[in-house]
Scaffold this active site. Sequence first.
Site, PDB file in Angstrom:
ATOM      1  N   HIS A 144      38.163 -33.908  13.716  1.00 39.01           N
ATOM      2  CA  HIS A 144      38.089 -34.509  12.671  1.00 39.01           C
ATOM      3  C   HIS A 144      36.633 -35.320  12.724  1.00 39.01           C
ATOM      4  O   HIS A 144      36.528 -36.011  13.807  1.00 39.01           O
ATOM      5  CB  HIS A 144      39.231 -35.655  12.349  1.00 39.01           C
ATOM      6  CG  HIS A 144      40.643 -34.896  12.319  1.00 39.01           C
ATOM      7  ND1 HIS A 144      41.506 -35.269  13.647  1.00 39.01           N
ATOM      8  CD2 HIS A 144      41.170 -34.047  11.600  1.00 39.01           C
ATOM      9  CE1 HIS A 144      42.545 -34.624  13.255  1.00 39.01           C
ATOM     10  NE2 HIS A 144      42.470 -33.760  12.106  1.00 39.01           N
ATOM     11  N   ASP A 150      37.013 -38.561  14.436  1.00 37.76           N
ATOM     12  CA  ASP A 150      37.522 -38.569  15.965  1.00 37.76           C
ATOM     13  C   ASP A 150      36.112 -38.954  16.442  1.00 37.76           C
ATOM     14  O   ASP A 150      35.977 -39.629  17.732  1.00 37.76           O
ATOM     15  CB  ASP A 150      37.823 -37.165  16.303  1.00 37.76           C
ATOM     16  CG  ASP A 150      39.303 -36.521  16.075  1.00 37.76           C
ATOM     17  OD1 ASP A 150      39.580 -37.416  15.449  1.00 37.76           O
ATOM     18  OD2 ASP A 150      39.165 -35.262  15.957  1.00 37.76           O
TER      19      ASP A 150
HETATM   20  C1  XLS Z   1      49.047 -31.999  11.898  1.00 29.83           C
HETATM   21  C2  XLS Z   1      47.863 -30.758  11.784  1.00 29.83           C
HETATM   22  C3  XLS Z   1      46.511 -31.721  12.187  1.00 29.83           C
HETATM   23  C4  XLS Z   1      45.443 -30.499  11.804  1.00 29.83           C
HETATM   24  C5  XLS Z   1      44.158 -31.275  11.914  1.00 29.83           C
HETATM   25  O1  XLS Z   1      50.111 -31.434  11.623  1.00 29.83           O
HETATM   26  O2  XLS Z   1      48.324 -30.115  12.879  1.00 29.83           O
HETATM   27  O3  XLS Z   1      46.570 -32.042  13.523  1.00 29.83           O
HETATM   28  O4  XLS Z   1      45.585 -29.789  12.595  1.00 29.83           O
HETATM   29  O5  XLS Z   1      43.799 -32.080  10.807  1.00 29.83           O
END
Ligand code: XLS
Length: 366
Positions: free
Chosen positions: A48, A51
């Site tokens: 993200h 992050d």
């Molecule tokens: C949450 C999702 C998240 C996405 C990224 O359940 O898996 O981690 O993969 O935003």
Amino acid sequence: MKRVFSFGLWTVMNRGADPFGAPTRSPLDPLQVISGLAAHGAQAFELHAEDLIPPGSLLAERDRLIHEARQRMDDAGIRCVACGSDVFSEPIFKDGGLVSNEARVRRLAIARYAAAIDVGHLLGAPLFNIWGGRDGAEVDASRSPIDALKRLRDGFNELAAHIARHGYAMRLSIEPKPNEPRGDLYLSTVGHALAFIATLDQPDRVGVVPELAHAAMAGLNPAHEIAHALYAGKLFGIHLNGQRPLRFDQDLRFGGANLKDSFFVVKLLEDEDWPGPRSFDAHPYRTTDEQGVWDFVQGCISAYKILAEKVRRFNEDLEVHQLLAEIRSWDVSVPPVETAAEGSPRRAFLYDRLDHLVFEILMGTR
Ligand code: XLS
Ligand code: MG
């Protein structure tokens, strides 16, 4: 084909908090995680934007962090395969990002995604993946689901236009999930996402990123979910992990649950020669310490490689070959319609044997 293994930065940076308990690990620096992933067998990462770049950072700070990340990436030989945005943790988005009932908040969500798309572009990400964790509802009286879909449509159209306007070589994807953190999410499975994509202005630019855990949460077969995406030419990415069906989102390490489902997912990806990165989206156990997160990384990669080796064994097994050849032969010898009901010979479906061969191969007794 050389397989590329990838992790979300957020997976290794996860600090072990859960809805009932505080973090158990100290925070890891994202730059350190980029180098650490490369040192432990990954060739790629996802993130993200938040992050790496704390929300609210000034442009100069953003550019410095991107510059440092790019330097790490070059030094370590690791690339960024997908970017997204954390439009789910901040209170402002509590009633949704793209679907919020407040037009002002929807604008903020679009601005937030657009800014993250720019970050992804600067990091060389070929994909912008949207998991709209707040785009759902608990109180259905508060919003028509049709309005929610129209708002999602408008949001995705705007983001695709942003990418086109800037000439970015980037595709968009939807990561479906049935629920959590919202009571119900609107884009809940691969099927929902595929139907929704067909309503967009530029459907060719948009695909899906199925996650094993999300399929299992909906009680679905993850290999079948992924097959739908492949069949539609829409498998733009994948999130590998483990999950016991019909529960809260566990994000267990790949191989940590559902061995057979994991095997058939790997089999599908390998048999179809899917060229995309094998991305892990799981959390080290809450009991794991800062050192142990690298065991987690190596364990996920190793589990995939072991399962791929089992797929190879399955595909080369003589008895499996015979059984599959027998099954294929039924397909060409179609009995005439008039004898099909009572006249055709009783078929011995040797699926019990076939299933046991899978078991033996997985257990290593064959
Ligand atoms: C949450 C999702 C998240 C996405 C990224 O359940 O898996 O981690 O993969 O935003
Ligand atoms: Mg995911």
